[in-house]
Write a protein that holds these residues in place. Structure first.
Motif, PDB file in Angstrom:
ATOM      1  N   LYS A 222       0.837  -1.209   0.000  1.00 49.57           N
ATOM      2  CA  LYS A 222       0.000   0.000   0.000  1.00 49.57           C
ATOM      3  C   LYS A 222       0.864   1.247   0.000  1.00 49.57           C
ATOM      4  CE  LYS A 222      -3.734   2.279   2.549  1.00 49.57           C
ATOM      5  NZ  LYS A 222      -4.606   2.219   3.758  1.00 49.57           N
TER       6      LYS A 222
ATOM      7  N   GLU B 291       2.306   1.736  -3.446  1.00 47.86           N
ATOM      8  CA  GLU B 291       1.267   2.204  -4.359  1.00 47.86           C
ATOM      9  C   GLU B 291       0.950   3.677  -4.140  1.00 47.86           C
ATOM     10  OE1 GLU B 291      -1.803  -0.619  -3.564  1.00 47.86           O
ATOM     11  OE2 GLU B 291      -1.087  -2.033  -5.106  1.00 47.86           O
ATOM     12  N   GLU B 292       1.072   4.132  -2.895  1.00 51.67           N
ATOM     13  CA  GLU B 292       0.881   5.557  -2.617  1.00 51.67           C
ATOM     14  C   GLU B 292       2.001   6.377  -3.237  1.00 51.67           C
ATOM     15  OE1 GLU B 292       0.557   5.871   1.600  1.00 51.67           O
ATOM     16  OE2 GLU B 292      -1.509   5.105   1.663  1.00 51.67           O
TER      17      GLU B 292
ATOM     18  N   ARG C  81       3.579   5.599  -5.898  1.00 49.74           N
ATOM     19  CA  ARG C  81       3.295   5.596  -7.333  1.00 49.74           C
ATOM     20  C   ARG C  81       2.191   6.608  -7.666  1.00 49.74           C
ATOM     21  NH1 ARG C  81       1.044   0.084  -9.487  1.00 49.74           N
ATOM     22  NH2 ARG C  81      -0.678   0.817  -8.190  1.00 49.74           N
ATOM     23  N   SER C  82       1.130   6.636  -6.854  1.00 52.06           N
ATOM     24  CA  SER C  82       0.012   7.552  -7.115  1.00 52.06           C
ATOM     25  C   SER C  82       0.431   9.012  -6.994  1.00 52.06           C
ATOM     26  CB  SER C  82      -1.149   7.255  -6.157  1.00 52.06           C
ATOM     27  OG  SER C  82      -0.798   7.581  -4.821  1.00 52.06           O
TER      28      SER C  82
ATOM     29  N   SER D 287       4.458  -3.102 -10.355  1.00 51.64           N
ATOM     30  CA  SER D 287       3.726  -4.011  -9.477  1.00 51.64           C
ATOM     31  C   SER D 287       4.446  -4.045  -8.142  1.00 51.64           C
ATOM     32  CB  SER D 287       3.674  -5.415 -10.084  1.00 51.64           C
ATOM     33  OG  SER D 287       3.240  -6.351  -9.111  1.00 51.64           O
ATOM     34  N   ALA D 288       3.803  -3.494  -7.109  1.00 48.43           N
ATOM     35  CA  ALA D 288       4.455  -3.381  -5.807  1.00 48.43           C
ATOM     36  C   ALA D 288       4.770  -4.751  -5.208  1.00 48.43           C
ATOM     37  CB  ALA D 288       3.583  -2.569  -4.859  1.00 48.43           C
TER      38      ALA D 288
END
Length: 222
Positions: free
Chosen positions: A150, A153-154, A156-157, A165-166
Motif C-alpha cells: 500500500k 502504491e501511494e 506511485r500515485s 507491481s508493488a
C-alpha cells in the motif's frame, strides 16, 4: 501494531515455563546448532544426535527443551519468520524514499550474510510447499506485506516512482538479496573465492540498489 505484536508461534508444543538465564542460554545454543544442521542437511537429513553434538549437550538434555526433531524444526522456522517480520516492519512509508529502500535492501543482504542457514531452511520449506509455515504466511506475512505494498502504491500515485507491481517489487528484492545466502556456494566458485567477503556483500548492496532505483526511476544520488 508492530511486528513484535504480530509474533506468531509456529510450534505446536507450548514453550516451557520461564527458566533461569543460564538455561535460556542452553536453549539458544540448541537452536543455533539446529539452525546450522537443518540448513546443511535439511529436515530429513538432520538428526537430534547431530544437533546435540554441535550444541555440546547430551541428546537427552535436548528433549528437555523440545519434544522431537519436528518440534525443534518448527522453533527454527518460528525464529526465521519472526526475524523476517521484524525486518519488513522497519520499512517505513515516510521519509526519503531512497533511504527507506536502501536501508531495507541493506538489511536483507545483511540477513543473508549473517544467517545463511536460516535463509536456506526457509527456502527449502517454501520449495516443499510450506507445510509448516503456510499459516504464518497467511496470517502474519501477507498482512505485513500488504501494508508495505500500500505504501509503494501511494508513492506511485503521487508520481514519486514509476508505475510498477508493488508485490513483485518485493518478490524481486527478496530473490536478489536471499541469493547471497541460498546460492553463496555457487558465487564462491564462480568468483574463485573460498568464501564471500565483506566487499562482495557491499557490491551486492550497491548493485541491487542500483537495479531497484533504476526500475523505480529514482536517482542513486542527488
Amino acid at each position: 501494531m508492530t511486528a513484535q505484536d504480530k509474533l506468531f508461534q509456529i510450534r505446536l508444543a507450548p514453550r516451557r515455563a520461564k527458566r533461569p538465564t543460564h538455561e535460556i542460554n542452553v536453549e539458544d545454543k540448541i537452536l543455533d546448532a539446529a539452525e546450522f544442521v537443518f540448513g546443511n542437511f535439511g529436515l530429513r537429513g538432520a538428526t537430534t544426535a547431530l544437533i546435540a553434538k554441535r550444541a555440546g549437550v547430551a541428546k537427552a538434555h535436548l528433549y528437555y527443551y523440545f519434544e522431537d526433531k519436528e518440534d525443534l524444526y518448527r522453533a527454527i522456522l518460528e525464529r526465521a519468520m519472526n526475524r523476517w517480520a521484524r525486518d519488513i516492519d522497519t520499512l517505513g512509508a515516510s521519509g526519503d524514499l531512497r533511504e527507506v529502500l536502501r536501508d531495507y535492501i541493506h538489511r536483507k543482504v545483511d540477513f543473508s550474510r549473517d544467517n545463511p542457514s536460516l535463509s536456506r531452511i526457509y527456502a527449502n520449506e517454501i520449495i516443499s510447499g510450506a507445510p509448516f509455515i503456510g499459516e504464518f504466511i497467511e496470517k502474519v506475512s501477507t498482512p505485513l506485506l500488504l501494508e508495505k505494498v500500500k505504501a509503494v502504491e501511494e508513492w506511485r500515485s503521487l508520481g514519486l516512482i514509476k508505475p510498477i507491481s508493488a508485490v513483485d517489487l518485493f518478490f524481486c528484492i527478496w530473490a536478489m538479496t536471499q541469493a547471497y545466502a541460498d546460492f553463496s556456494s555457487q558465487m564462491e566458485i564462480m568468483k574463485t573465492r573460498r568464501r564471500l567477503e565483506e566487499p562482495d556483500y557491499d557490491a551486492a548492496k550497491a548493485t541491487i540498489t542500483q537495479l531497484v532505483f533504476g526500475g523505480l526511476g529514482l536517482p542513486l544520488d542527488e
